[in-house]
Write a protein that holds these residues in place. Sequence first.
Motif, PDB file in Angstrom:
ATOM      1  N   MET A   1      -6.944   2.763   2.146  1.00  0.00           N
ATOM      2  CA  MET A   1      -6.366   2.230   0.806  1.00  0.00           C
ATOM      3  C   MET A   1      -7.130   1.099   0.306  1.00  0.00           C
ATOM      4  O   MET A   1      -8.887   0.950  -0.003  1.00  0.00           O
ATOM      5  CB  MET A   1      -5.446   0.193   0.932  1.00  0.00           C
ATOM      6  N   GLY A   2      -6.636   1.181  -1.887  1.00  0.00           N
ATOM      7  CA  GLY A   2      -7.628   1.169  -2.519  1.00  0.00           C
ATOM      8  C   GLY A   2      -6.485   1.239  -3.802  1.00  0.00           C
ATOM      9  O   GLY A   2      -4.795   2.052  -3.815  1.00  0.00           O
ATOM     10  N   PRO A   3      -7.342   1.281  -5.017  1.00  0.00           N
ATOM     11  CA  PRO A   3      -6.641   1.044  -6.454  1.00  0.00           C
ATOM     12  C   PRO A   3      -6.271   3.253  -6.617  1.00  0.00           C
ATOM     13  O   PRO A   3      -7.233   3.462  -6.099  1.00  0.00           O
ATOM     14  CB  PRO A   3      -7.962   1.196  -7.537  1.00  0.00           C
ATOM     15  N   ALA A   4      -5.490   4.106  -6.594  1.00  0.00           N
ATOM     16  CA  ALA A   4      -5.555   4.793  -6.385  1.00  0.00           C
ATOM     17  C   ALA A   4      -5.965   6.106  -7.321  1.00  0.00           C
ATOM     18  O   ALA A   4      -5.640   6.968  -6.964  1.00  0.00           O
ATOM     19  CB  ALA A   4      -4.200   5.520  -5.669  1.00  0.00           C
TER      20      ALA A   4
ATOM     21  N   GLU B   1      -9.127   5.916  -8.855  1.00  0.00           N
ATOM     22  CA  GLU B   1     -10.610   5.305  -8.717  1.00  0.00           C
ATOM     23  C   GLU B   1     -10.602   6.771  -7.795  1.00  0.00           C
ATOM     24  O   GLU B   1      -9.691   7.364  -7.522  1.00  0.00           O
ATOM     25  CB  GLU B   1     -11.398   3.864  -7.985  1.00  0.00           C
TER      26      GLU B   1
ATOM     27  N   MET C   1     -11.150   7.458  -3.921  1.00  0.00           N
ATOM     28  CA  MET C   1     -10.040   7.228  -3.889  1.00  0.00           C
ATOM     29  C   MET C   1      -8.681   8.742  -4.371  1.00  0.00           C
ATOM     30  O   MET C   1      -8.517   9.597  -3.262  1.00  0.00           O
ATOM     31  CB  MET C   1      -8.692   6.272  -4.196  1.00  0.00           C
TER      32      MET C   1
ATOM     33  N   VAL D   1      -4.071   8.443   1.602  1.00  0.00           N
ATOM     34  CA  VAL D   1      -5.132   7.143   0.602  1.00  0.00           C
ATOM     35  C   VAL D   1      -3.568   6.491   0.332  1.00  0.00           C
ATOM     36  O   VAL D   1      -2.966   7.247   0.358  1.00  0.00           O
ATOM     37  CB  VAL D   1      -5.924   8.268  -0.394  1.00  0.00           C
TER      38      VAL D   1
ATOM     39  N   GLY E   1      -2.002   3.754  -2.406  1.00  0.00           N
ATOM     40  CA  GLY E   1      -1.937   2.710  -3.467  1.00  0.00           C
ATOM     41  C   GLY E   1      -1.908   1.369  -3.356  1.00  0.00           C
ATOM     42  O   GLY E   1      -0.697   1.450  -2.172  1.00  0.00           O
ATOM     43  N   PRO E   2      -1.398   0.299  -4.099  1.00  0.00           N
ATOM     44  CA  PRO E   2      -0.325  -0.486  -4.307  1.00  0.00           C
ATOM     45  C   PRO E   2       0.771  -0.230  -4.199  1.00  0.00           C
ATOM     46  O   PRO E   2       1.295   1.172  -4.983  1.00  0.00           O
ATOM     47  CB  PRO E   2      -1.123  -1.544  -5.226  1.00  0.00           C
TER      48      PRO E   2
ATOM     49  N   GLY F   1      -3.485  -6.831  -6.875  1.00  0.00           N
ATOM     50  CA  GLY F   1      -2.927  -5.861  -6.781  1.00  0.00           C
ATOM     51  C   GLY F   1      -2.356  -5.943  -5.798  1.00  0.00           C
ATOM     52  O   GLY F   1      -2.440  -7.461  -5.072  1.00  0.00           O
TER      53      GLY F   1
ATOM     54  N   PHE G   1      -0.969  -4.759  -2.492  1.00  0.00           N
ATOM     55  CA  PHE G   1      -1.781  -4.140  -1.710  1.00  0.00           C
ATOM     56  C   PHE G   1      -0.423  -4.292   0.070  1.00  0.00           C
ATOM     57  O   PHE G   1      -1.536  -5.310   0.451  1.00  0.00           O
ATOM     58  CB  PHE G   1      -2.884  -3.724  -1.158  1.00  0.00           C
TER      59      PHE G   1
END
Length: 203
Positions: free
Chosen positions: A16-19, A21, A24, A31, A33-34, A74, A76
Motif C-alpha cells: 500500500m502507498g501513493p500509487a 510513486e 509503487m 499494489v 493506493g488510497p 491519505g 488508506f
Amino acid sequence: EAVMKRLVERAAAVQMGPALEEKMVNAADSVMGPVIDKNQYNKIWNYIDTAKRAGIKLAYGGDKSLVAHLPKDGNFIPPTIFTDVPTDAAIWREEIFGPVLSVREFKSEEEALQLANDSSYGLGAAVFSADAERCERVARGLRCGIVWKNCSQPTFIQAPWGGVKQSGFGRELGRWGLEEFTSVKQVTGCANDFNWGLWMSKI
C-alpha cells in the motif's frame, strides 16, 4: 480453510502507498493506493466498524494501525476480510466500493447460486473450478451482466458490458453498445383481404 489461508496471505502481501510513486508503479507484486476521497474513506470504515461491533469474524485487516506508516493525509484502508458473514449484514448486502471482502461457506452448487443471486445488484461475478462443465453451468445460473470463469476482471471492447437489477440497465461496448444509440421502429402491414375485427379500419 485452504482458500481462506491463501486469501489472508495474499491480502497481507498487498503493498500500500501513493500509487503514482515510481516505486509503487514499478512494483512486481500487488499494489493498492488510497480510496478516492475522505467521504468514501469514512463510509468504508463505518462498514468495517459496524461489522466488528456486530461480532462478525475478522480474518484480516480492519485495523488502522496497518496503514499508520502511510501519509496521514491519505485515504488508506488495508485489505479487510470478514468470514461467516450473515446474509442480512450490511457488508454482505450493500455495495461498499472499498477493499472489504465478505466470505461465506456453502455446501452445494445450488446453495452457492442462491447466495449469489439473493442480491439487489447484478453487475459482475466470477466462478472458479477445475470442472469446466460446472463453471459453465454456474455461469449460466448467475443473474448478472458479466461472469468470469477461472479469471476476474478482463474486459473486451467487443463484448457487452452492463448490469441487471439495481446495477443498471442497457449495455456498453460491442454492437450491443452501438444499439443503445439507435431507435427501433415497428411497421405492421395488413393484407387487403385480412380482417382483424375490432382493430381493423375499413378501407
